[in-house]
Design a protein around this motif. Structure first.
Motif, short mmCIF file in Angstrom:
data_model
loop_
_atom_site.label_atom_id
_atom_site.label_comp_id
_atom_site.label_asym_id
_atom_site.label_seq_id
_atom_site.Cartn_x
_atom_site.Cartn_y
_atom_site.Cartn_z
N GLU A 100 10.44 0.07 -8.67
CA GLU A 100 10.17 1.35 -8.00
C GLU A 100 11.39 2.26 -8.01
N PRO A 118 10.92 5.42 -11.92
CA PRO A 118 11.12 6.86 -11.74
C PRO A 118 12.43 7.35 -12.35
N PRO A 162 11.58 5.27 -3.36
CA PRO A 162 11.05 3.98 -3.81
C PRO A 162 10.81 3.10 -2.60
N VAL A 196 6.42 5.59 -2.73
CA VAL A 196 5.63 4.51 -3.30
C VAL A 196 5.78 3.24 -2.47
N CYS A 197 4.70 2.45 -2.43
CA CYS A 197 4.66 1.13 -1.82
C CYS A 197 4.90 1.21 -0.31
N PRO A 200 3.79 -1.64 -6.28
CA PRO A 200 4.78 -1.48 -7.35
C PRO A 200 4.19 -0.95 -8.66
N ALA A 233 4.39 2.84 -9.24
CA ALA A 233 5.66 3.57 -9.36
C ALA A 233 5.70 4.45 -10.60
#
Length: 233
Positions: free
Chosen positions: A33, A37, A107, A139-140, A217, A220
């Motif tokens: 993550e 990116p 992340p 994310v996540c 994940p 991502a």
């Protein structure tokens, strides 16, 4: 808000926490993550700046550095001296002028539940990006940071907003839900969010206004791609 940057800039904010409370379990940022990116956004022509509350070497979750959680992005990152230097020398978040960034990317990983989610500077950062209509990608576990963010009118930012994030069933599958400071899914639903999830570990990206969220994940990379396209527009 138009920052005026010829090369658009993305602030990537990592956690500085490497332990899950008093459990003794190691944590940090989930590796793919961070790595996905970084490469997707830099290769799209954007500048990516790593930051964390403490600055310096931001911890990466050791579990995420092992199979089956590694990806081509993490393999590439480990072999990339520039990327590794950036992760080990993050900027101290409070020393950054966030008005000079066109987007922010958070992340996931469990560490952020203990620092970013209760950091007043981070809460204000998200409020400012939201008010100025700059993209906020998370994310996540990162959407957990939204728990206490309120808009100027006093309503929770997530109220009535469609979003996603790591679900209770996923935390349960890896036997970590009981070790967490709080449940992302429960807290965001309690704040009035329209929480939407798919099957465990499936890619799932939800965009509602400037808020862009990914469930797990595997989300991502598609989330970073969506942000790269958003910045082009």
């Amino acid at each position: 808000m138009n920052t005026g940057n010829k090369q658009k800039r993305v602030l990537l904010v990592m956690s500085s926490v490497d332990e899950m409370g008093i459990s003794g379990k190691q944590t940090g940022t989930w590796f793919t993550e961070l790595a996905a990116p970084y490469y997707i956004l830099t290769e799209a022509g954007y500048e990516v700046v790593f930051a964390s509350p403490a600055g310096g070497d931001a911890p990466i979750d050791l579990l995420s550095m092992k199979a089956p959680f590694t990806t081509p992005f993490t393999d590439r990152f480990l072999a990339d001296p520039v990327a590794m230097f950036a992760a080990r020398n993050t900027r101290k978040l409070r020393n950054i002028n966030t008005d000079t960034f066109d987007a922010v990317f958070f992340p996931g990983g469990y560490g952020l539940l203990w620092d970013l989610a209760s950091d007043s500077f981070v809460v204000k950062l998200i409020r400012d990006f939201h008010a100025s209509q700059r993209p906020i990608a998370m994310v996540c576990h990162a959407p957990a940071i939204l728990r206490d963010v309120k808009k100027a009118d006093g309503d929770y930012l997530v109220k009535g907003v469609k979003l996603t994030g790591f679900k209770n069933a996923e935390d349960n599958e890896i036997e970590l839900l009981d070790h967490l400071l709080f449940s992302l899914e429960d807290e965001l639903k309690g704040r009035g969010a329209d929480y939407v999830s798919k099957a465990n570990w499936e890619p799932n990206v939800i965009v509602d206004g400037v808020l862009m969220t990914g469930q797990s994940p595997a989300s991502a990379a598609p989330l970073a791609e969506a942000l790269a396209q958003r910045l082009q527009g």
